[in-house]
Motif scaffolding. Structure first.
Motif, PDB file in Angstrom:
ATOM      1  N   ASN A  23       0.827  -1.211   0.000  1.00 34.61           N
ATOM      2  CA  ASN A  23       0.000   0.000   0.000  1.00 34.61           C
ATOM      3  C   ASN A  23       0.861   1.261   0.000  1.00 34.61           C
ATOM      4  O   ASN A  23       0.549   2.248  -0.669  1.00 34.61           O
ATOM      5  CB  ASN A  23      -0.930   0.003   1.207  1.00 34.61           C
ATOM      6  CG  ASN A  23      -1.979  -1.079   1.131  1.00 34.61           C
ATOM      7  OD1 ASN A  23      -2.209  -1.637   0.063  1.00 34.61           O
ATOM      8  ND2 ASN A  23      -2.602  -1.395   2.241  1.00 34.61           N
ATOM      9  N   VAL A  24       1.944   1.251   0.778  1.00 35.43           N
ATOM     10  CA  VAL A  24       2.857   2.402   0.793  1.00 35.43           C
ATOM     11  C   VAL A  24       3.532   2.562  -0.561  1.00 35.43           C
ATOM     12  O   VAL A  24       3.744   3.681  -1.042  1.00 35.43           O
ATOM     13  CB  VAL A  24       3.891   2.246   1.923  1.00 35.43           C
ATOM     14  CG1 VAL A  24       4.924   3.359   1.873  1.00 35.43           C
ATOM     15  CG2 VAL A  24       3.199   2.241   3.275  1.00 35.43           C
ATOM     16  N   ALA A  25       3.863   1.434  -1.213  1.00 35.27           N
ATOM     17  CA  ALA A  25       4.500   1.495  -2.530  1.00 35.27           C
ATOM     18  C   ALA A  25       3.561   2.075  -3.582  1.00 35.27           C
ATOM     19  O   ALA A  25       4.016   2.693  -4.549  1.00 35.27           O
ATOM     20  CB  ALA A  25       4.965   0.111  -2.944  1.00 35.27           C
ATOM     21  N   LYS A  26       2.263   1.898  -3.397  1.00 32.03           N
ATOM     22  CA  LYS A  26       1.292   2.435  -4.354  1.00 32.03           C
ATOM     23  C   LYS A  26       0.990   3.907  -4.117  1.00 32.03           C
ATOM     24  O   LYS A  26       0.333   4.538  -4.954  1.00 32.03           O
ATOM     25  CB  LYS A  26      -0.006   1.627  -4.279  1.00 32.03           C
ATOM     26  CG  LYS A  26       0.142   0.195  -4.773  1.00 32.03           C
ATOM     27  CD  LYS A  26      -1.160  -0.562  -4.598  1.00 32.03           C
ATOM     28  CE  LYS A  26      -1.007  -2.001  -5.064  1.00 32.03           C
ATOM     29  NZ  LYS A  26      -2.265  -2.776  -4.868  1.00 32.03           N
ATOM     30  N   MET A  27       1.422   4.442  -2.996  1.00 30.87           N
ATOM     31  CA  MET A  27       1.151   5.846  -2.687  1.00 30.87           C
ATOM     32  C   MET A  27       2.057   6.766  -3.502  1.00 30.87           C
ATOM     33  O   MET A  27       3.220   6.442  -3.746  1.00 30.87           O
ATOM     34  CB  MET A  27       1.397   6.136  -1.201  1.00 30.87           C
ATOM     35  CG  MET A  27       0.419   5.504  -0.262  1.00 30.87           C
ATOM     36  SD  MET A  27       0.845   5.936   1.445  1.00 30.87           S
ATOM     37  CE  MET A  27      -0.420   5.030   2.328  1.00 30.87           C
ATOM     38  N   PRO A  28       1.569   7.935  -3.911  1.00 31.80           N
ATOM     39  CA  PRO A  28       2.466   8.942  -4.505  1.00 31.80           C
ATOM     40  C   PRO A  28       3.312   9.606  -3.431  1.00 31.80           C
ATOM     41  O   PRO A  28       3.066   9.454  -2.228  1.00 31.80           O
ATOM     42  CB  PRO A  28       1.498   9.934  -5.155  1.00 31.80           C
ATOM     43  CG  PRO A  28       0.235   9.787  -4.397  1.00 31.80           C
ATOM     44  CD  PRO A  28       0.155   8.354  -3.944  1.00 31.80           C
ATOM     45  N   ALA A  29       4.304  10.351  -3.859  1.00 32.24           N
ATOM     46  CA  ALA A  29       5.231  10.995  -2.918  1.00 32.24           C
ATOM     47  C   ALA A  29       4.528  12.034  -2.056  1.00 32.24           C
ATOM     48  O   ALA A  29       4.869  12.214  -0.886  1.00 32.24           O
ATOM     49  CB  ALA A  29       6.390  11.632  -3.685  1.00 32.24           C
ATOM     50  N   SER A  30       3.535  12.729  -2.614  1.00 31.79           N
ATOM     51  CA  SER A  30       2.826  13.742  -1.834  1.00 31.79           C
ATOM     52  C   SER A  30       2.032  13.124  -0.691  1.00 31.79           C
ATOM     53  O   SER A  30       1.951  13.698   0.400  1.00 31.79           O
ATOM     54  CB  SER A  30       1.893  14.531  -2.748  1.00 31.79           C
ATOM     55  OG  SER A  30       0.967  13.660  -3.385  1.00 31.79           O
ATOM     56  N   THR A  31       1.461  11.936  -0.919  1.00 29.31           N
ATOM     57  CA  THR A  31       0.731  11.244   0.144  1.00 29.31           C
ATOM     58  C   THR A  31       1.670  10.752   1.228  1.00 29.31           C
ATOM     59  O   THR A  31       1.349  10.819   2.419  1.00 29.31           O
ATOM     60  CB  THR A  31      -0.060  10.076  -0.452  1.00 29.31           C
ATOM     61  OG1 THR A  31      -0.877  10.550  -1.519  1.00 29.31           O
ATOM     62  CG2 THR A  31      -0.944   9.430   0.601  1.00 29.31           C
ATOM     63  N   ILE A  32       2.838  10.259   0.836  1.00 31.07           N
ATOM     64  CA  ILE A  32       3.826   9.813   1.825  1.00 31.07           C
ATOM     65  C   ILE A  32       4.316  10.993   2.655  1.00 31.07           C
ATOM     66  O   ILE A  32       4.547  10.866   3.862  1.00 31.07           O
ATOM     67  CB  ILE A  32       5.000   9.109   1.110  1.00 31.07           C
ATOM     68  CG1 ILE A  32       4.515   7.803   0.472  1.00 31.07           C
ATOM     69  CG2 ILE A  32       6.150   8.837   2.066  1.00 31.07           C
ATOM     70  CD1 ILE A  32       5.568   7.097  -0.348  1.00 31.07           C
ATOM     71  N   GLN A  33       4.462  12.156   2.023  1.00 32.06           N
ATOM     72  CA  GLN A  33       4.924  13.340   2.752  1.00 32.06           C
ATOM     73  C   GLN A  33       3.945  13.748   3.844  1.00 32.06           C
ATOM     74  O   GLN A  33       4.348  14.140   4.947  1.00 32.06           O
ATOM     75  CB  GLN A  33       5.121  14.492   1.774  1.00 32.06           C
ATOM     76  CG  GLN A  33       5.626  15.772   2.421  1.00 32.06           C
ATOM     77  CD  GLN A  33       5.775  16.886   1.410  1.00 32.06           C
ATOM     78  OE1 GLN A  33       5.614  16.677   0.212  1.00 32.06           O
ATOM     79  NE2 GLN A  33       6.064  18.076   1.880  1.00 32.06           N
ATOM     80  N   ALA A  48      10.396  12.425   0.730  1.00 28.45           N
ATOM     81  CA  ALA A  48       9.201  11.648   0.401  1.00 28.45           C
ATOM     82  C   ALA A  48       9.299  11.045  -1.001  1.00 28.45           C
ATOM     83  O   ALA A  48       8.866   9.901  -1.231  1.00 28.45           O
ATOM     84  CB  ALA A  48       7.967  12.532   0.520  1.00 28.45           C
ATOM     85  N   ALA A  49       9.870  11.789  -1.933  1.00 25.06           N
ATOM     86  CA  ALA A  49      10.036  11.265  -3.296  1.00 25.06           C
ATOM     87  C   ALA A  49      10.978  10.062  -3.308  1.00 25.06           C
ATOM     88  O   ALA A  49      10.710   9.048  -3.971  1.00 25.06           O
ATOM     89  CB  ALA A  49      10.569  12.367  -4.211  1.00 25.06           C
ATOM     90  N   LYS A  50      12.066  10.135  -2.547  1.00 27.52           N
ATOM     91  CA  LYS A  50      13.004   9.017  -2.501  1.00 27.52           C
ATOM     92  C   LYS A  50      12.422   7.829  -1.751  1.00 27.52           C
ATOM     93  O   LYS A  50      12.687   6.672  -2.101  1.00 27.52           O
ATOM     94  CB  LYS A  50      14.315   9.463  -1.838  1.00 27.52           C
ATOM     95  CG  LYS A  50      14.995  10.638  -2.514  1.00 27.52           C
ATOM     96  CD  LYS A  50      15.260  10.381  -3.967  1.00 27.52           C
ATOM     97  CE  LYS A  50      15.932  11.571  -4.634  1.00 27.52           C
ATOM     98  NZ  LYS A  50      16.106  11.372  -6.084  1.00 27.52           N
ATOM     99  N   VAL A  51      11.612   8.083  -0.717  1.00 25.58           N
ATOM    100  CA  VAL A  51      10.976   6.986   0.019  1.00 25.58           C
ATOM    101  C   VAL A  51       9.984   6.258  -0.873  1.00 25.58           C
ATOM    102  O   VAL A  51       9.840   5.023  -0.789  1.00 25.58           O
ATOM    103  CB  VAL A  51      10.294   7.529   1.297  1.00 25.58           C
ATOM    104  CG1 VAL A  51       9.404   6.480   1.930  1.00 25.58           C
ATOM    105  CG2 VAL A  51      11.341   7.973   2.298  1.00 25.58           C
ATOM    106  N   ALA A  52       9.268   6.980  -1.722  1.00 21.77           N
ATOM    107  CA  ALA A  52       8.335   6.334  -2.647  1.00 21.77           C
ATOM    108  C   ALA A  52       9.068   5.377  -3.591  1.00 21.77           C
ATOM    109  O   ALA A  52       8.619   4.241  -3.822  1.00 21.77           O
ATOM    110  CB  ALA A  52       7.580   7.399  -3.446  1.00 21.77           C
ATOM    111  N   LEU A  53      10.212   5.804  -4.105  1.00 22.08           N
ATOM    112  CA  LEU A  53      11.003   4.918  -4.975  1.00 22.08           C
ATOM    113  C   LEU A  53      11.528   3.710  -4.204  1.00 22.08           C
ATOM    114  O   LEU A  53      11.499   2.571  -4.700  1.00 22.08           O
ATOM    115  CB  LEU A  53      12.164   5.700  -5.582  1.00 22.08           C
ATOM    116  CG  LEU A  53      11.809   6.836  -6.543  1.00 22.08           C
ATOM    117  CD1 LEU A  53      13.064   7.561  -6.982  1.00 22.08           C
ATOM    118  CD2 LEU A  53      11.066   6.304  -7.748  1.00 22.08           C
ATOM    119  N   ALA A  54      12.009   3.937  -2.975  1.00 26.21           N
ATOM    120  CA  ALA A  54      12.559   2.837  -2.184  1.00 26.21           C
ATOM    121  C   ALA A  54      11.478   1.833  -1.807  1.00 26.21           C
ATOM    122  O   ALA A  54      11.719   0.609  -1.818  1.00 26.21           O
ATOM    123  CB  ALA A  54      13.227   3.399  -0.928  1.00 26.21           C
TER     124      ALA A  54
END
Length: 607
Positions: free
Chosen positions: A306-316, A362-368
């Protein structure tokens, strides 16, 4: 054409007798209404039964992933020729069979309809297998496959992380509550100990070892406290102002201390377990965020997928949903970070760049997270997270130094381009530099000023000069000019008086006793020239501050005289005994504005 049919009991291979029936798929089901009609279209060629549930589970797991198991390889190798075409339900399985045995496989919508019809009459087509045994095999395989998927599913492994981080947070709250209760409870007996020992574990261990405060003299606390703290505790125990408590009270306090120590020990082991699980499930996310923040991120999202499917803005903004919707409702500024605020990178950033740093992180966490969730590498690979972490630290250092202007890759490309290109500065030719003749603007302005001044001087000279009357009374100004003209007149009066006083001191002698005579020689003197810029061409007007006095004669006429400079001399020609004398003349200069708008100047003399 052969048909491969997979069941919970084993593999079955059927031979299609009439291939023309597949052309009209809509009427295919009518040919499988009875077992007799079914035998006219399809015939069982071979059936391979599973030996046990383990073999059935392995075969089912392989078929789900589109792979070939050992039992299926044996069946195809022994009963299917390379010249035959095989109809299968899964395209991935057909590709694997074709790659392994070089057998043409068919997988289409008509094949799916045919397999559906075979399943409806499978009990009648399969001879020698009772219906009861087939039902038991299907139920056992369903149970085994469910347990296998729950045990090895990537979605379910991170469930342990979610539960562990939840328990860790609850343990922290419980330990804090217990320690507060212990400090308050034991503080009635020994209140000074709470001020001396600020560490909670040291406080609890000291209470457990010490018991009653009277035992401080005989008990050694060196294993728990430093020598300085030990001396302070023993000194404070002797002069403590706490109340006395019973032995039963101290026993319950000690038991509570044991509970606190046990919970603290379990919390430490749970933290180590959580760190190891995070490194196994999401290693790159752990490198970027840390084990605790990464686990809270997974718990907030529900799972790693679910976290992997999130965009970077949502993770932020993950974890700050309430603040976000409250800001949108009240039309305030939206938050810049959620759980990501507690990471080390955002914590090290200054307040000015925290928002930018949280966005980049957040952008790098989305990729990771996508790499950890969908990566096919079996071993733990930390290269992605390590490279991103080093890059973010470099950008953070640049932002704090204030030298960061561009963070994209275009700056590198521009630098490479400039490396092989020569910079040429284009200087435009200035035509104004050709002229060596000095400008006549200043000379023209000076000539205009002289002409205007000469005209003013001629007008003053043309005025008639008469004899000055003996004594006249002072006349007061009827009208006053503006503040600027007054300041000029006052300055002229002061300068004239100072000059007259200096002349008096030089010419007067102590022997002079005769009456003083006064003669005024009037000579025009150039005064201040005020230049005012009236137009854009900077025309300059000259005002000659010549003081003109109005003297009222006996006939009632007024005469104008020039008063720019007055020199007072005393000439005695006939008698040699007479000496030159100077008389102080109080001259007040006033300007009177007439009805015609012109200014006239007065000169008043007091004899």
């Amino acid at each position: 054409m052969l048909v491969l049919f997979e069941t919970s009991a084993g593999y079955a291979i059927f031979k299609l007798l009439d291939e023309n029936k597949l052309k009209n798929v809509s009427d295919l089901y009518s040919h499988f209404e009875s077992p007799e009609a079914t035998t006219k279209i399809i015939k069982l060629k071979h059936f391979q039964k599973f030996d046990d549930t383990t073999e059935a589970l392995a075969s089912a797991a392989s078929l789900i992933e589109g792979k070939l198991c050992k039992s299926l390889k044996k069946v195809i190798k022994s009963h299917v020729n390379s010249s035959d075409s095989l109809m299968v339900a899964d395209p991935k399985l057909g590709a694997a069979i074709k790659e392994k045995f070089n057998i043409s496989c068919v997988s289409s919508s008509s094949a799916a309809d045919l397999l559906r019809c075979i399943r409806s009459q499978f009990e009648n087509l399969l001879v020698g297998l009772p219906k009861k045994d087939l039902t038991a095999m299907s139920l056992g395989l369903a149970h085994s496959l469910s347990r296998y998927k729950l045990k090895f599913s990537p979605d379910k492994i991170d469930t342990m992380i979610v539960q562990a981080i939840g328990l860790l947070d609850e343990l922290d709250k419980e330990v804090n509550n217990y320690i507060m209760r212990c400090r308050e409870w034991y503080g009635w007996h020994f209140p000074e100990l709470g001020k001396i020992l600020t560490d909670n574990l040291e406080y609890v261990k000291t209470i457990k070892t010490l018991g009653m405060r009277e035992n401080a003299k005989s008990i050694d606390l060196s294993s728990i406290l430093s020598p300085a703290l030990e001396d302070q505790v023993k000194t404070a125990a002797e002069i403590s102002m706490g109340t006395e408590i019973a032995e039963d009270d101290i026993q319950h306090i000690v038991q509570m201390c044991d509970e606190i120590l046990d919970i603290s020990t379990y919390r430490t082991s749970l933290s180590d377990y959580l760190k190891s699980r995070m490194m196994a499930v999401a290693p790159n996310v752990t490198v970027l965020l840390g084990d605790l923040v990464g686990a809270r991120m997974l718990a907030q999202g529900g799972s790693l997928v679910n976290v992997a499917k999130m965009p970077a803005s949502t993770i932020q903004l993950c974890g700050a949903e309430k603040a976000l919707f409250r800001a949108l409702k009240k039309k305030h500024d939206t938050p810049k970070y959620g759980l990501i605020y507690h990471s080390s990178l955002v914590g090290r950033a200054t307040a000015k760049v925290k928002g930018r740093m949280s966005r980049m992180l957040a952008a790098k966490v989305a990729l990771a997270a996508r790499f950890d969730a969908f990566g096919e590498s079996e071993t733990i690979n930390l290269d992605l997270g390590t490279n991103h972490l080093a890059n973010l630290e470099y950008k953070l250092r640049l932002m704090e130094e204030g030298s960061m202007t561009r963070i994209s890759g275009t700056a590198k490309a521009k630098a490479k381009f400039e490396k092989y290109q020569v910079k040429r500065e284009i200087v435009q030719y200035s035509a104004a530099a050709d002229s060596t003749i000095p400008s006549n603007k200043r000379k023209i302005e000076d000539a205009d000023i002289k002409e205007e001044y000469s005209e003013v001087a001629k007008d003053i000279k043309q005025e008639p000069e008469g004899q000055q009357p003996p004594k006249k009374k002072k006349k007061k100004n009827k009208e006053q000019t503006n503040g600027e003209d007054k300041s000029i007149n006052n300055g002229a009066d002061i300068s004239i008086k100072s000059e007259q006083e200096s002349i008096l001191t030089e010419e007067q002698t102590p022997k002079s006793k005769k009456k003083k005579k006064r003669e005024l020689q009037e000579e025009p003197v150039e005064e201040e020239i005020v230049v005012e810029s009236a137009t854009k061409k900077k025309k300059k007007s000259v005002v000659a501050d010549t003081s003109v006095t109005e003297v009222v004669t006996e006939s009632g006429k007024k005469k104008k005289k020039n008063k720019s400079q007055i020199e007072e001399t005393e000439a005695i020609e006939n008698s040699p005994k007479k000496k030159k004398k100077s008389i102080v003349a109080d001259i007040s200069v006033d300007e009177v504005v007439t009805e015609s708008g012109k200014k006239k100047k007065k000169k008043k003399k007091d004899q």
